[in-house]
Design a protein around this motif. Structure first.
Motif, short mmCIF file in Angstrom:
data_model
loop_
_atom_site.label_atom_id
_atom_site.label_comp_id
_atom_site.label_asym_id
_atom_site.label_seq_id
_atom_site.Cartn_x
_atom_site.Cartn_y
_atom_site.Cartn_z
N THR A 143 0.84 -1.20 0.00
CA THR A 143 0.00 0.00 0.00
C THR A 143 0.87 1.24 0.00
OG1 THR A 143 -0.16 0.05 2.42
CG2 THR A 143 -1.90 -1.13 1.23
N MET A 144 0.30 2.32 -0.53
CA MET A 144 0.99 3.61 -0.55
C MET A 144 -0.05 4.70 -0.37
SD MET A 144 3.68 5.49 -0.74
CE MET A 144 4.86 4.16 -1.07
N THR A 145 0.24 5.69 0.49
CA THR A 145 -0.63 6.84 0.69
C THR A 145 -0.14 8.00 -0.16
OG1 THR A 145 -1.17 6.15 2.94
CG2 THR A 145 -1.58 8.46 2.38
N PHE A 146 -1.07 8.63 -0.88
CA PHE A 146 -0.73 9.73 -1.78
C PHE A 146 -1.28 11.04 -1.21
CE2 PHE A 146 -0.74 5.84 -4.20
CZ PHE A 146 0.43 5.95 -4.93
N GLY A 147 -0.39 11.84 -0.65
CA GLY A 147 -0.81 13.03 0.07
C GLY A 147 -0.83 14.31 -0.73
N ARG A 148 -0.21 14.29 -1.92
CA ARG A 148 -0.10 15.52 -2.72
C ARG A 148 -0.84 15.34 -4.04
NH1 ARG A 148 6.03 16.14 -3.68
NH2 ARG A 148 5.26 17.88 -4.97
N PRO A 149 -1.57 16.38 -4.48
CA PRO A 149 -2.24 16.28 -5.78
C PRO A 149 -1.24 16.28 -6.93
CG PRO A 149 -2.49 18.49 -4.86
CD PRO A 149 -1.86 17.65 -3.80
N GLY A 150 -1.61 15.61 -8.00
CA GLY A 150 -0.75 15.53 -9.17
C GLY A 150 -0.88 14.17 -9.84
N THR A 151 0.05 13.86 -10.72
CA THR A 151 0.00 12.63 -11.49
C THR A 151 1.15 11.72 -11.11
OG1 THR A 151 -1.00 13.79 -13.36
CG2 THR A 151 -0.01 11.64 -13.80
N VAL A 152 0.84 10.47 -10.85
CA VAL A 152 1.83 9.44 -10.53
C VAL A 152 1.84 8.43 -11.66
CG1 VAL A 152 2.55 7.69 -8.87
CG2 VAL A 152 1.40 9.78 -8.06
N ALA A 153 2.92 8.41 -12.44
CA ALA A 153 3.08 7.43 -13.52
C ALA A 153 3.70 6.16 -12.96
CB ALA A 153 3.95 8.00 -14.63
N LEU A 154 3.10 5.02 -13.28
CA LEU A 154 3.54 3.74 -12.74
C LEU A 154 4.22 2.89 -13.80
CD1 LEU A 154 0.29 2.79 -10.79
CD2 LEU A 154 2.31 3.92 -9.87
N GLY A 155 5.14 2.04 -13.36
CA GLY A 155 5.78 1.07 -14.23
C GLY A 155 6.13 -0.17 -13.46
N CYS A 156 6.58 -1.19 -14.19
CA CYS A 156 7.06 -2.43 -13.59
C CYS A 156 8.49 -2.64 -14.06
CB CYS A 156 6.19 -3.61 -13.99
SG CYS A 156 6.81 -5.22 -13.39
N ASN A 157 9.40 -2.84 -13.12
CA ASN A 157 10.81 -2.98 -13.45
C ASN A 157 11.11 -4.31 -14.15
OD1 ASN A 157 13.31 -1.68 -13.37
ND2 ASN A 157 13.99 -2.89 -11.62
N ILE A 158 10.15 -5.22 -14.15
CA ILE A 158 10.32 -6.52 -14.80
C ILE A 158 9.66 -6.55 -16.17
CG2 ILE A 158 10.01 -9.02 -14.54
CD1 ILE A 158 11.81 -7.71 -12.45
N HIS A 159 8.53 -5.86 -16.32
CA HIS A 159 7.75 -5.88 -17.56
C HIS A 159 7.61 -4.45 -18.08
CE1 HIS A 159 6.44 -9.31 -15.01
NE2 HIS A 159 6.63 -9.98 -16.14
N ASP A 160 8.43 -4.11 -19.08
CA ASP A 160 8.47 -2.74 -19.59
C ASP A 160 7.16 -2.32 -20.24
OD1 ASP A 160 11.07 -2.48 -18.75
OD2 ASP A 160 11.95 -2.96 -20.70
N SER A 161 6.35 -3.27 -20.68
CA SER A 161 5.09 -2.93 -21.35
C SER A 161 4.02 -2.46 -20.38
CB SER A 161 4.56 -4.14 -22.12
OG SER A 161 4.25 -5.22 -21.24
N MET A 162 4.22 -2.66 -19.08
CA MET A 162 3.22 -2.28 -18.09
C MET A 162 3.33 -0.79 -17.75
SD MET A 162 3.32 -5.56 -15.48
CE MET A 162 2.16 -4.78 -14.34
N SER A 163 2.22 -0.10 -17.85
CA SER A 163 2.18 1.31 -17.44
C SER A 163 0.76 1.66 -17.00
CB SER A 163 2.61 2.22 -18.59
OG SER A 163 1.68 2.13 -19.67
N ALA A 164 0.67 2.64 -16.14
CA ALA A 164 -0.63 3.11 -15.66
C ALA A 164 -0.41 4.44 -14.96
CB ALA A 164 -1.27 2.10 -14.71
N TYR A 165 -1.52 5.06 -14.55
CA TYR A 165 -1.45 6.38 -13.91
C TYR A 165 -2.40 6.44 -12.73
CZ TYR A 165 0.78 7.67 -18.30
OH TYR A 165 1.62 7.72 -19.37
#
Length: 209
Positions: free
Chosen positions: A115-137
Motif C-alpha cells: 500500500t501507498m498513501t498519496f498526500g499531494r495532488p498531481g500525477t503518478v506514472a507507474l511502471g514495472c521494473n520486470i515488464h516494460d510494457s506495463m504502465s498506468a497512472y
C-alpha cells in the motif's frame, strides 16, 4: 504505436438539482463522436472544497493482472491509500519516479500486496521494473468532486452551484500537464457548454476499467 491527434470534444450539461447542488454530466468524445475513456474530470468550487475523511478512506486498488495494471487510470483524493495487489502468477516490481510520490515495491509474487498513501495532488506514472510494457497512472486530486470516464466517455458529478473550475485530465492530452481547465458558473438550470482539447487517443484495453 500509431498515435492519433483528434480534437477532443467535451459536452457539459448542468441539470436541475437541489437549490444548493446540480448534476454536472460530462461527455468526452472524439470529433467523430467516439467516446474517450481514461479522462479524469474534476470540479473545484471557487472557494475550494474539503475532502471528507470517508472519501479518503475508501478502498482504492491498482492491481496487477494479466501482466498489466488495472485500471489503466485511477483517480483518488489527496490523502487516500492505494493497495497494489499482485493477481498474476509472475512477480512484479512496481515503481514510480514521479515527483508527486516516488516509491518502489521490490519484487513480489501472487497473492502479495503493498500500500501507498498519496498526500499531494498531481500525477503518478507507474511502471514495472520486470515488464516494460506495463504502465498506468494514478491521478491524485484535491477535490471531492471527481470521476473517470469509462468506455462510454461520460461521468456525472453532483456538485455545489456557483463559480468554480472544471478540469479534464487524460494521460495523452496535448496540453500543459495533460490537463485542460475552464472556469464556469453553475446554476440549477445552467446552459450546456463545450470546449475542445487535443489528445493522442488510445484504444481502451479489455480489463483495464
Amino acid at each position: 504505436m500509431k498515435h492519433l491527434f483528434p480534437v477532443l470534444g467535451i459536452l457539459l450539461f448542468a441539470l436541475g438539482g437541489r437549490a444548493t447542488a446540480a448534476d454536472l454530466t460530462v461527455a468526452v468524445n472524439s470529433p467523430s463522436g467516439k467516446p474517450v475513456a481514461f479522462a479524469v474530470v474534476t470540479w473545484t468550487p471557487a472557494g475550494g472544497a474539503v475532502i471528507p475523511a470517508a472519501e479518503k478512506n475508501r478502498a482504492f486498488v491498482m492491481a496487477q493482472k494479466d501482466v498489466r495494471f488495472t485500471p489503466y487510470v485511477l483517480a483518488v483524493p489527496a490523502g487516500a491509500t492505494v493497495a497494489f495487489p499482485n493477481l498474476d502468477r509472475v512477480n512484479h516490481h512496481v515503481y514510480s519516479f514521479s515527483p508527486v510520490q516516488p516509491f518502489q515495491f521490490p519484487l513480489y509474487g501472487k497473492g502479495k500486496s503493498h500500500t501507498m498513501t498519496f498526500g499531494r495532488p498531481g500525477t503518478v506514472a507507474l511502471g514495472c521494473n520486470i515488464h516494460d510494457s506495463m504502465s498506468a497512472y494514478i491521478r491524485v486530486v484535491d477535490t471531492p468532486y471527481y470521476a473517470t470516464t469509462g468506455a462510454d466517455g461520460r461521468v456525472t458529478l453532483n456538485v455545489p452551484e456557483g463559480a468554480g473550475s472544471l478540469a479534464v485530465w487524460q494521460p495523452t492530452l496535448e496540453a500543459p500537464e495533460h490537463q485542460s481547465v475552464k472556469n464556469i458558473t453553475l446554476g440549477k438550470m445552467a446552459a450546456a457548454q463545450t470546449f475542445s482539447i487535443k489528445v493522442r487517443q488510445i484504444a481502451p484495453t479489455a480489463g483495464q476499467y
